[in-house]
Motif scaffolding. Sequence first.
Motif, short mmCIF file in Angstrom:
data_model
loop_
_atom_site.label_atom_id
_atom_site.label_comp_id
_atom_site.label_asym_id
_atom_site.label_seq_id
_atom_site.Cartn_x
_atom_site.Cartn_y
_atom_site.Cartn_z
N ALA A 7 21.22 20.98 -17.63
CA ALA A 7 21.67 21.25 -19.00
C ALA A 7 21.97 19.94 -19.73
N SER A 8 21.71 19.94 -21.04
CA SER A 8 22.10 18.80 -21.86
C SER A 8 23.25 19.22 -22.77
N GLY A 9 23.72 18.27 -23.59
CA GLY A 9 24.86 18.56 -24.44
C GLY A 9 26.11 17.85 -23.94
N PHE A 10 25.89 16.74 -23.24
CA PHE A 10 27.02 15.96 -22.70
C PHE A 10 27.12 14.63 -23.44
N ALA A 11 27.29 13.53 -22.72
CA ALA A 11 27.54 12.25 -23.39
C ALA A 11 26.41 11.85 -24.33
#
Lengths: 711, 711
Positions: free
Chosen positions: B99-103
């Motif tokens: 999943a993406s949507g982090f730093a």
Amino acid sequence: MPDLLSLLTPSSVAVIGASPDPHSLRGRIMEVMGCHDVDIPIYPISRSHDEVFGLKAYRSVAETPTPVELAILIIPAANIPAALEDCAAAGVKAALILASGFAEDHSEGGEDLQQRVLDIQARTGMLISGPNSEGFANMATRLCATFSPAVEGENMELMPAWSTAGRIAVVAQSGGMGFAFYDRARAKQMRFSHVVTTGNEACLESLDVVEHLITADEADVFLLFMEDVKTPEKLARVAEQALRAGKPMIVTKIGRSEAGIRAAASHTASLAGSYAAYKAIFERYGVIEGLDTEEMVDIAGAFSYYAGRLPAGNRAAIFTGSGGAGGWMADACAAVGIEVPMLDPETRATIDEHLPSYGTSQNPVDGTAGVIRTLGYARISNMLTASESIDAVIAITSARNPATLAREPDALIELGRETRKPVLMWSYTLPHPDVATMLSKAGLPLFTNMRNCTRALAAMTEYRAKRDAFLARPVAAAPEPLPASVIEELDGGSATIAEFDAMRLLAATGIEAVTGTLARTPDEAATAAENAGGPVALKIQSPDISHKSAAGGVALSISGGDAARQAFIDIQARVAKNAPDAVILGTLVQPMARPGLEMILGISNTSGFGPLLMVGFGGTAVETSGDVVFAPAPLSRDDARALLTRLRGAAMLNPASLDMDALLDAMEKLSNLAASASERIAEVDLNPVLVHRPGEGISIVDALIVQHTPD
Amino acid sequence: MPDLLSLLTPSSVAVIGASPDPHSLRGRIMEVMGCHDVDIPIYPISRSHDEVFGLKAYRSVAETPTPVELAILIIPAANIPAALEDCAAAGVKAALILASGFAEDHSEGGEDLQQRVLDIQARTGMLISGPNSEGFANMATRLCATFSPAVEGENMELMPAWSTAGRIAVVAQSGGMGFAFYDRARAKQMRFSHVVTTGNEACLESLDVVEHLITADEADVFLLFMEDVKTPEKLARVAEQALRAGKPMIVTKIGRSEAGIRAAASHTASLAGSYAAYKAIFERYGVIEGLDTEEMVDIAGAFSYYAGRLPAGNRAAIFTGSGGAGGWMADACAAVGIEVPMLDPETRATIDEHLPSYGTSQNPVDGTAGVIRTLGYARISNMLTASESIDAVIAITSARNPATLAREPDALIELGRETRKPVLMWSYTLPHPDVATMLSKAGLPLFTNMRNCTRALAAMTEYRAKRDAFLARPVAAAPEPLPASVIEELDGGSATIAEFDAMRLLAATGIEAVTGTLARTPDEAATAAENAGGPVALKIQSPDISHKSAAGGVALSISGGDAARQAFIDIQARVAKNAPDAVILGTLVQPMARPGLEMILGISNTSGFGPLLMVGFGGTAVETSGDVVFAPAPLSRDDARALLTRLRGAAMLNPASLDMDALLDAMEKLSNLAASASERIAEVDLNPVLVHRPGEGISIVDALIVQHTPD
């Protein structure tokens, strides 16, 4: 030069030596030619067959139903002269000799046979290409006069039917390499007009072919594989024609590694080994040097799509769906001098409207895979080309899957047709063949190699800048005439003019040289040293001693008359012992040069390419660094400045710490001497030339002039 | 670091967020995994589906029939922390967050979420890879925990069944680039063991993966795509491990073009921008830098075939059926430092037996197409590898047509197995797929890009030389302890130690510096100038003035006491006006330095990679040329000498005209200072350092020491 149309676009062809055997080259050529539907008669000429690959064969070129314009000869070398005579008698206009066994053959007889071909050409005026050639292919007429497998294939399309791109012509001595360019480019569906291979170039040379295709406007971009240039003066002439016509030449010149270049010595002539001369002309006329087949093909492709729309500057926008790929491409751009500046706020605002929070519109633009899918490559490219802050766009894609680009074929075609700024596409995965077709139709160059993409963009940028500057400069004025005294001295001088005389001669042309005084006795040396008012150097002067130090003929940092007198005597004694037979002109007493950056200046005029000015890092460094560059003489101040930037150590030449004006001035004047006296001067070697602090000038510490000797 | 086996070779896998929708990434990963026959259970975890791509789905990792070792998380970022907690509770050993949507997400919350992942890792000890990763493929177990299309394909062979070549592992932060290496190499049927992409590297870093694969001996050659290194000290450690194990790392480091490097300033810290630090470590440990995907893949391929048989020297034989291709290859060899020497008479005699009169056995060997067809590539290669005068063979072919090589498949396999010297094949036409298969089976690397071929050969040669030297050197001794007085001065000194104090400090470590006298009054300046016995320079000393000249604080070439007194007064007046608030320590009176080549020396110890020595061309040139290089401190004399050869202007450093011993000595001592006082010294900047004539030493004209300040 006879008209090349008879060779490349004949109205009829005979193949002398044609055979039905598909395993022999004589059969292979018939098979390859037969793959393509040509509009002209092809006559096999054979003594032993009545029919060859379905075509009626004839016994000689004199017996064909219509006259033969081009004869292709693929018979043993020994039979070639007689066959050429037959051709000439039958009114054949051009002959293509595919047979080998001529000058390239180290056994006896090859050289002689080639000379006989040359003689026949001179006597008959027939155009002769080869021998030892692999022939040519003319993509427009579909005539493939070659046995190369690169153009073999039933109903093979030689050029994409849809393409309006500039036509790429390959001209190569080597058959294998010539057709290899075409082979490489086919996967990308580029538009080639010709592959012409020239073999031994007994008569017809590569540059003749290029000149013809420029003049007849039959090609727009040239890929050249050069082993040598038989007639050196053609190089600058044809390169200039090509530059004026805006038809770029992309060239590889074999022989960059020859010992004379690799193990550079300080002697001008050897440093000017022929590659340096080629390089000087390439630089002057915007000829682009390529380093491998694929790179050259990729550069040619970019020019073929964008010849009339070359980038006005070196600023690129990159957009990508993979952040990693964008960063890598930015690094690759920087490595070839392409800037990737931050985009202007207006352009960023336009893009930001569409970007998610994990994308970025700075530059590289990380559009994210999703946004690229939604907006499409064409629309994003248009947003970027509209920006005032960039001159070209690099679009990064993964073309393994054709689906992404297949969403927008029409938009891509419109982009390719309408864009005023080049848009280049790099795929980091190996592209699907459909993508290659799609982009060829759109007229957008596709790169699979990242560095080829940046190199092509840099080459387009540099070519445009160089061409604009070349067209803007005034027609070259004749070099300034030399003072009569200089001409007289040269005419009266020996073949090798040694230091003291050379220094005087240079001074007479306005070049600052440390002339000094020629002392013939110890007392003269003492007087000269006293007059110098500071420490001096004493150097023996003899046309027979080229290495003065080794002969014991040099004394440095001598102060005062007494010391100079003794130094003179010591030098005499040492030289008498080390070089007893040398003719001694005297001993030069020179003020010791102030310290400075050691450079070398020179003239090289023995390559056949015309007089070249040399400049580089000199002193002892020149032997190890080989950091010297050449340019055709004369040079303007701008030319001289541009030449210095080509040195690897160019950054050392800082006008804040060195008198660059004095160096540029000397370069201009020396190049004028080279051009004005090119009939006389073969070589000049000024080493070292010390460049002092700003305003303090230069000191030419040693000088040698070599004149041409009559043949 | 937890054991990476749980991640890369788990006994069971759960996919949290698995979906039957083939258009979503959640479905794509199931489809890609499902293409390959794996021996372990795969459990889809789904709240809304009972079955996903034919596999029974479960509601949570706690409910699977056997315990889950690896959990792959492909659910919204916000749900990741809770899912990780569930995993930890269920005894899951490793988690891969796709999943993406982090730093990487610039919107609010991303950074926080990533910190929460980190906290869970720290608390639970679970191995966590990602987030924002594209996953990995383990070719041996056929586990493709990724949605990358590069490993999609029903019954696709992930590695050639026949190959015994060294195993190539890709480790990359970027998913797109990581799998692109594999995509490129497939056409050549190279043997890859893993593609591991690491995304944001919140916990698990690329270098951890490399370290694991070295230690577990699961890969032999590494392809690394580095955007940054989160924990700098790992770089030297892992690079050294790889070098000792003989497992080459081929790396590209993104960020070579960052502003801090491109617009090089004279300030050490900015010159040492992170890429310079990487480069220093790469050079020390034989890490090979690649410039594009295909080049890196080609270099890896060559190592994978020849890791235990690397060339003992840099001499290559080239053989070819196309003379043009041979000449071009020879030039390309020379360009990367590979020699193409004349062959010895014995080898030539062996070859000449078979050659026609138009062939040649010098080098390149132009075997002619006919002879190559008769003898075969393997037999000619064997004739050449037997020669004492060469270390490797480059065979040139046109592999468009598979027929030529297809005559000798067994001989090629024997050649690949038996040769003790690398044989590399370059095809100047695009190769037929059958040829790629044939050569992969034979274990002979096939190049379609000429420069990649020469670069791979050069890389193998340099790697062997560097590794042999590294293994032969004695275990590095601890740096020599510093005199107590130096430690005291550092401890008592300010954060920035200005010229006069810096000079004294350097002198105390044995480095020649132009110390001079600190004058506090006009009379002290006059006395100092008289004692100097020659012209002097006066320079204001103030911790607050970094550009002394700009502040009017410098006077040069002052002769005699009176002039020095006046110069002191003038300087005081100018500085009082230009920098009224500066604390003035006095004015330094230094003898004017003798002329010399202007260089720069320095220490940079702020990158996290440990203390680095810097050397380059200095004075004003450093700002424009950026010709500076770095190496990890301390340096031996040999290291110092090797470092200088990396300067672009290395050829200027001629021991015949410069006191290179004095420069090397200063480099050694300064590097020792850097290593001994690395806790204290952040930066040293000696600029210019004048290198005088042999025996005349160096003069350090200006010096600055910056100490670390406590956090």
